[in-house]
Scaffold this active site. Structure first.
Site, short mmCIF file in Angstrom:
data_model
loop_
_atom_site.label_atom_id
_atom_site.label_comp_id
_atom_site.label_asym_id
_atom_site.label_seq_id
_atom_site.Cartn_x
_atom_site.Cartn_y
_atom_site.Cartn_z
CB SER A 94 -0.88 0.01 1.26
OG SER A 94 -1.32 1.32 1.51
CG HIS B 256 -3.85 -2.07 -1.13
ND1 HIS B 256 -4.93 -2.92 -1.26
CD2 HIS B 256 -4.19 -1.22 -0.11
CE1 HIS B 256 -5.86 -2.62 -0.38
NE2 HIS B 256 -5.44 -1.58 0.33
CG ASP C 143 -5.12 2.02 1.04
OD1 ASP C 143 -6.00 1.16 1.19
OD2 ASP C 143 -3.91 1.83 1.29
CG MET D 177 -8.60 6.59 2.77
SD MET D 177 -7.47 6.85 4.14
CE MET D 177 -6.90 5.18 4.38
CG HIS E 227 -9.08 -0.67 0.43
ND1 HIS E 227 -8.36 -0.71 1.61
CD2 HIS E 227 -10.38 -0.86 0.79
CE1 HIS E 227 -9.18 -0.90 2.62
NE2 HIS E 227 -10.42 -0.98 2.16
CG MET F 182 -11.19 2.35 2.95
SD MET F 182 -9.56 2.51 3.71
CE MET F 182 -8.56 2.65 2.24
CG MET G 22 -10.85 -3.55 6.31
SD MET G 22 -9.41 -3.07 5.31
CE MET G 22 -8.56 -1.90 6.38
N GLY H 283 -0.08 2.12 9.40
CA GLY H 283 0.73 2.06 10.62
C GLY H 283 -0.02 1.71 11.89
CG ASP I 232 -5.49 -3.09 3.83
OD1 ASP I 232 -4.36 -2.74 4.21
OD2 ASP I 232 -6.28 -2.32 3.22
N GLY J 150 -1.70 -3.52 9.51
CA GLY J 150 -0.89 -4.02 10.63
C GLY J 150 -0.05 -5.24 10.33
C1 DX5 Z 1 -5.81 1.38 6.04
C2 DX5 Z 1 -5.45 1.07 4.62
C3 DX5 Z 1 -4.27 0.19 4.49
C4 DX5 Z 1 -2.98 0.78 5.04
C5 DX5 Z 1 -2.11 -0.35 5.47
O1 DX5 Z 1 -7.09 1.85 6.10
O2 DX5 Z 1 -6.52 0.44 3.96
O3 DX5 Z 1 -4.08 -0.28 3.16
O4 DX5 Z 1 -2.30 1.59 4.14
O5 DX5 Z 1 -1.00 0.16 6.13
P1 DX5 Z 1 -0.20 -0.67 7.22
O6 DX5 Z 1 0.27 -1.92 6.55
O7 DX5 Z 1 0.88 0.25 7.63
O8 DX5 Z 1 -1.18 -1.00 8.34
ZN ZN Z 2 -6.15 -0.61 2.08
#
Ligand code: DX5
Ligand code: ZN
Length: 224
Positions: free
Chosen positions: A9, A34, A36, A38, A67, A69, A144, A152, A182, A184
């Site tokens: 990501s 990936h 993201d 938002m 992805h 969101m 998730m 992070g 996805d 952590g």
């Molecule tokens: C969180 C995102 C993830 C995020 C993952 O809402 O969808 O894709 O970037 O980042 P890490 O791997 O650092 O948790």
């Molecule tokens: Zn994601």
């Protein structure tokens, strides 16, 4: 033979150095990015949209795993998705929680029409059973492993059961979806999701911002 698909990501990348980061991921042999999206409504954060995506798809051959969101708000599903239907976009994930049943059926149809892999994501508070009506039509289910919104964060261990439940349902019913996680994922948690039967692993902060040697080692861990 690699056992798991890995999609870094780029959310946690330094956006002023995005090209540098993408070049590194390319040099490390990464196939999927990936992406993201938002919108400050579905999640309390804002990332990037179709413009940054086209800058990437016009310059790199990565397959893109989008992805979303987001909430549709005043947009139709088709109007919302159209700007994202770009070269090399191979899979689109919408959050189950963001759509009503009718919109989910429309989303599945739109993916089929556009030859895209169709994926639904479930946030930590959503049960696998809520996806039952759609599982036969999905190419991917994104579990998730953190609350969506930020990179992070810390892996939530309850997710393991969902991965195993989805794999069991798949085997029993002959479904074809992959199970993706996805959030952590790091040195300590990747083994847990692998043991529960994950197919595709997203990792942001664990992979982005590394030098090439370290990145290659980390990718190899997640892939095998
Ligand atoms: C969180 C995102 C993830 C995020 C993952 O809402 O969808 O894709 O970037 O980042 P890490 O791997 O650092 O948790
Ligand atoms: Zn994601």
């Amino acid at each position: 033979m690699k056992k798991y698909l890995v999609a870094p990501s780029i959310l946690t990348a330094d956006f002023l150095n995005l090209k540098k980061e993408l070049d590194l991921l390319q040099a490390a042999g990464i196939k999927y990015i990936h992406y993201d999206v938002m919108d400050y409504h579905f999640v309390p954060n804002l990332s990037f949209g179709p413009k940054v995506l086209s800058d990437i798809t016009n310059n790199y051959d990565f397959k893109i795993d989008i992805h979303l969101m987001v909430t549709l708000d005043k947009y139709t599903l088709s109007d919302y998705l159209t700007p994202f239907l770009q070269k090399n976009v191979s899979q689109i994930t919408f959050h189950y929680e963001a759509l009503v049943a009718e919109q989910i059926q429309e989303f599945i149809k739109l993916c089929k029409t556009n030859d895209l892999k169709c994926s639904l994501a479930i946030s930590p508070d959503t049960k696998v059973s809520e996806l039952t009506p759609y599982l036969a039509d999905l190419d991917n289910v994104l579990v998730m492993t953190v609350y969506p919104g930020y990179g992070g964060q810390t892996y939530l261990p309850e997710a393991g059961k969902k991965i195993a439940e989805l794999q069991k349902l798949k085997a029993t019913n002959n479904y074809h979806y992959l199970v993706e996680v996805d959030g952590g994922i790091n040195d300590a948690t990747y083994k847990i999701v692998q043991e529960h039967g994950v197919d595709m692993i997203v990792a942001g902060s664990y992979l982005v911002g590394q030098d090439l040697m370290t990145l290659k080692e980390r990718v190899a861990k997640l892939e095998n």
